[in-house]
Write a protein that holds these residues in place. Structure first.
Motif, PDB file in Angstrom:
ATOM      1  N   ASP A 219      27.557  13.952  -6.727  1.00  0.00           N
ATOM      2  CA  ASP A 219      26.590  12.872  -6.954  1.00  0.00           C
ATOM      3  C   ASP A 219      25.993  12.380  -5.631  1.00  0.00           C
ATOM      4  N   LEU A 220      26.815  12.294  -4.607  1.00  0.00           N
ATOM      5  CA  LEU A 220      26.281  11.926  -3.289  1.00  0.00           C
ATOM      6  C   LEU A 220      25.301  12.994  -2.800  1.00  0.00           C
TER       7      LEU A 220
ATOM      8  N   ALA B 123      15.938  15.112  -7.259  1.00  0.00           N
ATOM      9  CA  ALA B 123      17.123  15.966  -7.345  1.00  0.00           C
ATOM     10  C   ALA B 123      18.119  15.374  -8.318  1.00  0.00           C
ATOM     11  N   ILE B 124      18.943  16.249  -8.864  1.00  0.00           N
ATOM     12  CA  ILE B 124      20.042  15.840  -9.750  1.00  0.00           C
ATOM     13  C   ILE B 124      21.101  16.927  -9.655  1.00  0.00           C
ATOM     14  N   ASP B 125      22.356  16.568  -9.873  1.00  0.00           N
ATOM     15  CA  ASP B 125      23.366  17.625  -9.913  1.00  0.00           C
ATOM     16  C   ASP B 125      23.614  18.012 -11.364  1.00  0.00           C
TER      17      ASP B 125
ATOM     18  N   LEU C 190      17.178  11.049  -2.355  1.00  0.00           N
ATOM     19  CA  LEU C 190      16.556  11.894  -3.378  1.00  0.00           C
ATOM     20  C   LEU C 190      16.803  11.255  -4.737  1.00  0.00           C
TER      21      LEU C 190
ATOM     22  N   ALA D 256      23.487  14.924  -4.582  1.00  0.00           N
ATOM     23  CA  ALA D 256      22.239  14.855  -5.354  1.00  0.00           C
ATOM     24  C   ALA D 256      21.328  13.727  -4.878  1.00  0.00           C
ATOM     25  N   MET D 257      21.866  12.769  -4.141  1.00  0.00           N
ATOM     26  CA  MET D 257      21.043  11.710  -3.541  1.00  0.00           C
ATOM     27  C   MET D 257      20.683  12.046  -2.092  1.00  0.00           C
TER      28      MET D 257
END
Lengths: 310, 310
Positions: free
Chosen positions: A72-73, A202-204, A141, A75-76
């Motif tokens: 999650d980190l 962005a995304i995971d 992101l 993805a940011m």
């Protein structure tokens, strides 16, 4: 074995960082964030029998509990910094704690993450982690930044973790390469960091490509058109399943923790170069379009609601 | 009911703060800590059947899950700022979510705490919360600061929550005043904040006075001598139990979430004045002495290992 002994056992192995003023052992940890930086904070829980098979090795459980949060980190685009851990155990077990710590702390060390606190309680096996990252203002992101005309990219290969799960659910032995992806996902931290200023969103991928890309589309007010033939797959996946099953797993299987991101078409060469630098496949899989939702011909979208393990 | 609906239901009611750049809804929350401030971070988990009776009202569970974390911030003297929530539920229930949110968010509002993210998962009922507070450098109340000769103080009254639990375990109806203390503990946030610069150490009482004070002694390298007759009790506790039982509950019962703190003897008048200002009893219960451990005549210390509900 008492709660405080469990804490001491983990604490003895946890590394610190210069910005940790006070680590495990008081009512709170104290942290000194670098001046001018923002914090990225995420929290994810894994429950036995829901997010992993009960017989998963303790070291893999520890790894995964941290990995899904670091993802999650990533993805940011944030730099991992600190985490807290809450561990509920049916019974105090030194073996479990030591194995769990092996997996958890080895991943923490790889990313210079300090374990700063948490809780151990008695209860059904469950692990909650809160991860904190650092990021400069206005450089995160977000899901909301995708623009019509942007290219859609994905890292690594898709469907591997879901493939392992499919084998497990069928009572078949899991292919080692697939099981490794299910048990020990790789958070794409370096990629997320490198995508700052390049990616528009962005995304995971935790719930599956179609489901997670749909979050991006909803947040950005756009649609997406995917080229099913472009979705990357591993040799292990192709060896284990027929082409139609592979495609369904790639499009809808979760737990891969690859990054799906969008970027202006002009960034194409930059992204290819990044792929070389990171030694990580980055594949152009579609385009952001006007409208809503995710369109992917040849995929049975009804199967898109990946619900993890159970 | 789907995970995302549960999140939306909570998100719609969560308040924000000026320092929350991005709240619930992306891979991470983004926060902008005020320049020069340090962060205090704590994480506590409540499991059904371990930390509260399964029949506890959802609103009380929500309240308590946040309260125990704010209590840790209070024990450091930090100002509460943000929290994340991970909620594992056996089944998605609108009624549970709405009740839980009532309790959780009403306490959050009282302390200007923003719920910034978290997770909802399927699993046995369990609630993990990570709370973040802000505090100026070098002003946190730590466990390690107690000095020989300091007075030991406690806020409020002791043993009430454990008294309610004792009644519940005996199958008797809980006295309402005691049950309120078990179900809806009051985190002593204003007290913790006011004690900065006054107290030499502090801890919140979750495991029982003797056990928690022993943590302070261990961290500070000192001993403590308590005056059993000075321990404050409520009228409700005295009405429900004989004197010996009262004393055992006061000394060893957990879950009161009062603050136990130490301060130089010269601070006596300042602390009495603070008690008036906060309209909260602050009672001098003993002294920090050389040596190790906590000495409290007339109390059966063997009963000191309060293990919460189960």
């Amino acid at each position: 074995m008492h709660e405080f002994d469990l804490i001491a056992r983990i604490r003895a192995r946890a590394a610190l960082r210069g910005d940790v003023v006070l680590g495990i052992g008081d009512d709170c940890a104290l942290l000194a964030p670098p001046p001018g930086m923002q914090l990225a904070v995420t929290m994810d829980t894994l429950n036995a029998g829901v997010h992993f098979p009960p017989e998963t090795a303790p070291a893999d459980i520890g790894w995964k509990a941290l990995a899904v949060n670091l993802s999650d980190l990533a993805a940011m685009g944030a730099d991992p910094a600190w985490c807290t851990l809450s561990l509920s155990l049916p019974e105090a077990s030194e073996d479990f704690i030591d194995g769990f710590s092996d997996g958890f702390l080895s991943l923490a060390q790889q990313h210079d993450v300090a374990l700063i606190g948490g809780d151990t309680t008695r209860g059904p096996l469950s692990i909650s982690v809160t991860a904190h990252g650092l990021i400069e203002p206005d450089s995160a992101l977000r899901r909301a930044g995708a623009q019509v005309g942007d290219a859609i990219w994905v890292s690594g290969t898709l469907g591997d973790a879901a493939g392992a799960l499919r084998q497990w659910q069928a009572g078949a032995p899991m292919a080692p390469a697939l099981q490794a992806r299910l048990d020990r996902p790789t958070p794409r931290v370096a990629l997320g960091r490198a995508l700052r200023g390049i990616a528009s969103s962005a995304i995971d991928i935790s719930d599956g490509l179609l489901a997670d890309l749909a979050h991006v589309c909803r947040a950005s007010g756009v649609g997406a058109r995917l080229d099913a033939r472009a979705l990357p797959s591993s040799a292990a996946l192709r060896q284990a399943f027929d082409a139609a099953t592979c495609l369904a797993l790639q499009a809808s299987g979760g737990d891969d923790y690859e990054l799906c991101f969008t970027a202006p078409a002009a960034q194409r060469d930059v992204i290819h170069a990044l792929s070389q630098t990171l030694n990580l496949p980055l594949t152009h899989i579609g385009e952001i379009v006007t409208g809503t939702g995710v369109c992917c011909e040849d995929v049975d979208v009804a199967a898109a609601g990946y619900q993890h393990f159970a």
